[in-house]
Enzyme design. Structure first.
Site, PDB file in Angstrom:
ATOM      1  N   ASN A   1       0.809  -1.225   0.000  1.00 14.02           N
ATOM      2  CA  ASN A   1       0.000   0.000   0.000  1.00 14.02           C
ATOM      3  C   ASN A   1       0.838   1.269   0.000  1.00 14.02           C
ATOM      4  O   ASN A   1       0.318   2.354  -0.248  1.00 14.02           O
ATOM      5  CB  ASN A   1      -0.964  -0.001   1.188  1.00 14.02           C
ATOM      6  CG  ASN A   1      -2.076  -1.016   0.998  1.00 14.02           C
ATOM      7  OD1 ASN A   1      -2.166  -1.646  -0.056  1.00 14.02           O
ATOM      8  ND2 ASN A   1      -2.916  -1.186   2.003  1.00 14.02           N
TER       9      ASN A   1
ATOM     10  N   CYS B   1     -10.233  -6.031  -5.316  1.00 11.21           N
ATOM     11  CA  CYS B   1     -10.856  -7.114  -4.546  1.00 11.21           C
ATOM     12  C   CYS B   1     -12.364  -6.924  -4.431  1.00 11.21           C
ATOM     13  O   CYS B   1     -12.863  -5.807  -4.423  1.00 11.21           O
ATOM     14  CB  CYS B   1     -10.260  -7.135  -3.142  1.00 11.21           C
ATOM     15  SG  CYS B   1      -8.678  -7.957  -3.056  1.00 11.21           S
TER      16      CYS B   1
ATOM     17  N   ARG C   1     -16.929  -0.091  -3.138  1.00 14.34           N
ATOM     18  CA  ARG C   1     -15.724   0.684  -3.401  1.00 14.34           C
ATOM     19  C   ARG C   1     -15.882   1.735  -4.513  1.00 14.34           C
ATOM     20  O   ARG C   1     -15.202   1.671  -5.538  1.00 14.34           O
ATOM     21  CB  ARG C   1     -14.552  -0.260  -3.705  1.00 14.34           C
ATOM     22  CG  ARG C   1     -14.367  -1.309  -2.647  1.00 14.34           C
ATOM     23  CD  ARG C   1     -13.069  -2.043  -2.783  1.00 14.34           C
ATOM     24  NE  ARG C   1     -11.953  -1.277  -2.280  1.00 14.34           N
ATOM     25  CZ  ARG C   1     -10.709  -1.741  -2.233  1.00 14.34           C
ATOM     26  NH1 ARG C   1     -10.436  -2.924  -2.676  1.00 14.34           N
ATOM     27  NH2 ARG C   1      -9.744  -1.003  -1.765  1.00 14.34           N
TER      28      ARG C   1
ATOM     29  N   ASP D   1      -7.698  -4.455   6.721  1.00 13.83           N
ATOM     30  CA  ASP D   1      -6.925  -5.456   5.971  1.00 13.83           C
ATOM     31  C   ASP D   1      -6.512  -6.647   6.840  1.00 13.83           C
ATOM     32  O   ASP D   1      -6.133  -7.693   6.321  1.00 13.83           O
ATOM     33  CB  ASP D   1      -5.666  -4.816   5.361  1.00 13.83           C
ATOM     34  CG  ASP D   1      -6.001  -3.997   4.131  1.00 13.83           C
ATOM     35  OD1 ASP D   1      -7.134  -4.097   3.640  1.00 13.83           O
ATOM     36  OD2 ASP D   1      -5.123  -3.250   3.659  1.00 13.83           O
TER      37      ASP D   1
HETATM   38  C1  UD1 Z   1      -6.724   1.496   0.982  1.00 14.78           C
HETATM   39  C2  UD1 Z   1      -5.846   0.272   0.958  1.00 14.78           C
HETATM   40  C3  UD1 Z   1      -6.640  -0.955   1.387  1.00 14.78           C
HETATM   41  C4  UD1 Z   1      -7.275  -0.705   2.751  1.00 14.78           C
HETATM   42  C5  UD1 Z   1      -8.072   0.588   2.757  1.00 14.78           C
HETATM   43  C6  UD1 Z   1      -8.608   0.976   4.121  1.00 14.78           C
HETATM   44  C7  UD1 Z   1      -4.235   0.741  -0.780  1.00 14.78           C
HETATM   45  C8  UD1 Z   1      -3.701   0.390  -2.101  1.00 14.78           C
HETATM   46  N1  UD1 Z   1      -5.333   0.080  -0.386  1.00 14.78           N
HETATM   47  O1  UD1 Z   1      -7.774   1.266   0.044  1.00 14.78           O
HETATM   48  O2  UD1 Z   1      -5.741  -2.055   1.463  1.00 14.78           O
HETATM   49  O3  UD1 Z   1      -8.146  -1.769   3.055  1.00 14.78           O
HETATM   50  O4  UD1 Z   1      -7.250   1.684   2.289  1.00 14.78           O
HETATM   51  O5  UD1 Z   1      -7.574   1.058   5.027  1.00 14.78           O
HETATM   52  O6  UD1 Z   1      -3.690   1.559  -0.058  1.00 14.78           O
HETATM   53  N2  UD1 Z   1     -14.963   5.103  -0.334  1.00 14.78           N
HETATM   54  C9  UD1 Z   1     -16.025   5.708  -0.963  1.00 14.78           C
HETATM   55  N3  UD1 Z   1     -15.749   6.544  -1.998  1.00 14.78           N
HETATM   56  C10 UD1 Z   1     -14.478   6.789  -2.431  1.00 14.78           C
HETATM   57  C11 UD1 Z   1     -13.395   6.161  -1.766  1.00 14.78           C
HETATM   58  C12 UD1 Z   1     -13.680   5.317  -0.709  1.00 14.78           C
HETATM   59  O7  UD1 Z   1     -17.187   5.514  -0.593  1.00 14.78           O
HETATM   60  O8  UD1 Z   1     -14.279   7.554  -3.380  1.00 14.78           O
HETATM   61  C13 UD1 Z   1     -15.239   4.199   0.811  1.00 14.78           C
HETATM   62  C14 UD1 Z   1     -14.834   2.747   0.515  1.00 14.78           C
HETATM   63  O9  UD1 Z   1     -15.836   2.065  -0.173  1.00 14.78           O
HETATM   64  C15 UD1 Z   1     -14.607   2.226   1.921  1.00 14.78           C
HETATM   65  C16 UD1 Z   1     -14.042   3.448   2.658  1.00 14.78           C
HETATM   66  O10 UD1 Z   1     -14.415   4.577   1.889  1.00 14.78           O
HETATM   67  O11 UD1 Z   1     -15.834   1.879   2.490  1.00 14.78           O
HETATM   68  C17 UD1 Z   1     -12.534   3.435   2.844  1.00 14.78           C
HETATM   69  O12 UD1 Z   1     -11.908   3.264   1.599  1.00 14.78           O
HETATM   70  P1  UD1 Z   1     -10.452   3.849   1.285  1.00 14.78           P
HETATM   71  O13 UD1 Z   1      -9.815   4.324   2.543  1.00 14.78           O
HETATM   72  O14 UD1 Z   1     -10.572   4.795   0.165  1.00 14.78           O
HETATM   73  O15 UD1 Z   1      -9.700   2.561   0.789  1.00 14.78           O
HETATM   74  P2  UD1 Z   1      -8.692   2.454  -0.435  1.00 14.78           P
HETATM   75  O16 UD1 Z   1      -7.875   3.697  -0.521  1.00 14.78           O
HETATM   76  O17 UD1 Z   1      -9.403   1.983  -1.621  1.00 14.78           O
END
Ligand code: UD1
Length: 437
Positions: free
Chosen positions: A23, A116, A121, A305
């Site tokens: 990450n 995943c 997401r 995670d």
């Molecule tokens: C990153 C990590 C992933 C980890 C997650 C939370 C990387 C490559 N991946 O994923 O391993 O599980 O942080 O710690 O760093 N959301 C929305 N809209 C958006 C973006 C996010 O609704 O535009 C929601 C997602 O669906 C989720 C929450 O916000 O419910 C957190 O997601 P986010 O922190 O963005 O995760 P990632 O950055 O995708």
């Protein structure tokens, strides 16, 4: 065929160096697009998500050379600004390329990302932040086009501390004139690592690791050269593996300070843990305890995670417990696989509006609290990985189960773990992989 065969209950002993963080490396690779020169990254993990990001960078015109765990990215000539659809479908982190590409090229095209199957997401936070920066975003049939002439720094705010959206906003802000202030930021250590990397490029940031980050400055001509920190989730996975199999292991190169919540949870299960510098020494208990209640939350809380992996540990413990997932609604899919191994997990409660997510745990995708009932321990079974961390969790469960476990669809695990089977073998686990047609 892509299977991992595991004979459980063989104690593990020895020392393992923790791989570089998935990450952390992915946003750094994306950020290398900002620099009109050569970026060198050390301790890059050999995982398929990195391969996917390499192909994305190459498709844009970068020249990537990999020698063991050192990677150089020459982004002197970036000639394209459209990220190929086939790579976008494979990995959600492809969205991270949007920020640096718009900052450098003033135009970027991508698609709704894959990754995943742990929940819906969406990328709405990313898009909203870019719009707040004055970047025009056109969305049509899954295609996202970002266009900007000159844009100016301003104050932008996240509704939820999304890790990826915080990183994308920081990266896009490097192309803004003047200072950008990002409020409501995620505080994960990977964001601190990204900001330190940008510093090596001449971009100033203040506040990384807090919920308010200021970004200003200009990309310098200096070639950045950084080492990726150890992967806190991979480290936690190997500790969990030894916790259920039994034995005593030492991890080196572990990001100890960012693993507090994970180490606390393992201690709660009865593991004896000592840390010194970047070493973690863990002795598994004779009998694991089930933690009565554990909840995933944003950093510095217990990481989502690690949820499936700790759920595997919980299933090997005596007693009852509950685990609540507050970040990704689909993470409990693996519960149904644990149940095939003799676990007694029911997934309960509901998150409104997550109809799109189909959970195999018997809750129609609406469940987010897993109730673990006391059982007889796990036994071997045929199980199927459906996501990266869920797949790793099934391997952990197999190491703690009586008899043979066969994990199918293990290509998911390769997205984030460098030679997991080889590493576990080195520690004495009875595990091997079968690949082929
Ligand atoms: C990153 C990590 C992933 C980890 C997650 C939370 C990387 C490559 N991946 O994923 O391993 O599980 O942080 O710690 O760093 N959301 C929305 N809209 C958006 C973006 C996010 O609704 O535009 C929601 C997602 O669906 C989720 C929450 O916000 O419910 C957190 O997601 P986010 O922190 O963005 O995760 P990632 O950055 O995708």
């Amino acid at each position: 065929m892509n299977e991992i065969h595991i004979l459980g209950k063989y104690p593990m002993y020895g020392e393992l160096e923790v791989q570089g963080s998935k990450n952390a490396v992915l946003p750094l690779m994306a950020a290398s697009l900002l620099h009109r020169g050569v970026t060198t990254l050390e301790h890059v993990p050999d995982i398929t998500d990195v391969g996917c990001m390499v192909r994305i960078l190459e498709s844009l015109g970068a020249v990537v050379v990999r020698e063991k765990s050192r990677m150089t990215i020459d982004a002197s000539c970036i000639s394209f600004c459209e990220i190929p659809l086939e790579e976008v479908c494979k990995m959600r982190s492809s969205i991270m390329v949007l920020g640096p590409l718009i900052a450098r090229m003033r135009r970027a095209v991508t698609y709704y990302p894959g990754g995943c199957s742990i929940g819906r997401r969406p990328v709405d936070y990313h898009i909203r932040l870019l719009r707040e920066l004055g970047i025009k975003i056109l969305e049509e049939d899954g295609r996202i086009e970002a266009v900007a002439e000159n844009y100016c720094g301003t104050v932008i705010t996240l509704d939820f501390p999304s890790v990826g959206a915080t990183e994308n906003a920081i990266l896009a802000a490097t192309g803004a004139k003047g200072e950008t202030v990002i409020c409501g930021c995620a505080r994960e250590p990977e964001i601190v690592e990204l900001c330190a990397f940008l510093q090596a490029m001449g971009i100033e940031t203040v506040g990384a690791g807090t919920d308010r980050i200021r970004v200003w400055g200009q990309i310098s001509k200096r070639d950045p050269h950084v080492r990726i920190h150890g992967d806190r989730i991979a480290a936690g996975t190997y500790l969990a593996a030894a916790a259920v199999a039994g034995g005593e292991i030492t991890l080196t190169g572990a990001p100890v300070t960012s693993m507090k919540a994970t180490l606390q949870a393992l201690c709660g299960c009865g593991c004896l843990i000592q840390t010194e510098g970047d070493h973690i020494h863990m002795k598994a208990p004779r009998h694991l305890r089930t933690i009565p209640y554990l909840e995933t939350t944003v950093y510095p809380g217990f990481p989502t995670d690690m949820q499936s992996i700790l759920l595997a540990v919980q299933c090997c413990g005596a007693g009852e417990g509950r685990m609540q997932e507050t970040i990704f609604e689909g993470r409990f899919e693996t519960a149904a696989q644990f149940n095939k191994m003799g676990a007694r997990i029911s997934v309960e409660s509901a998150l409104p509006g997550c109809e799109g997510c189909i959970s195999a745990a018997g809750c129609d995708g609406m469940g987010y609290i897993a109730r673990i009932q006391a059982g007889e321990g796990l036994h071997g079974a045929h199980v199927t990985a459906t996501d990266l961390r869920g797949g790793a969790a099934l391997v952990v469960a197999g190491l703690g189960a009586m008899g043979e476990t066969i994990v199918h669809q293990c290509h998911h695990i390769d997205r984030g773990y460098e030679d997991m089977v080889g590493n576990l073998q080195k520690l004495g686990a009875r595990i091997h992989r079968i690949t082929g047609t």
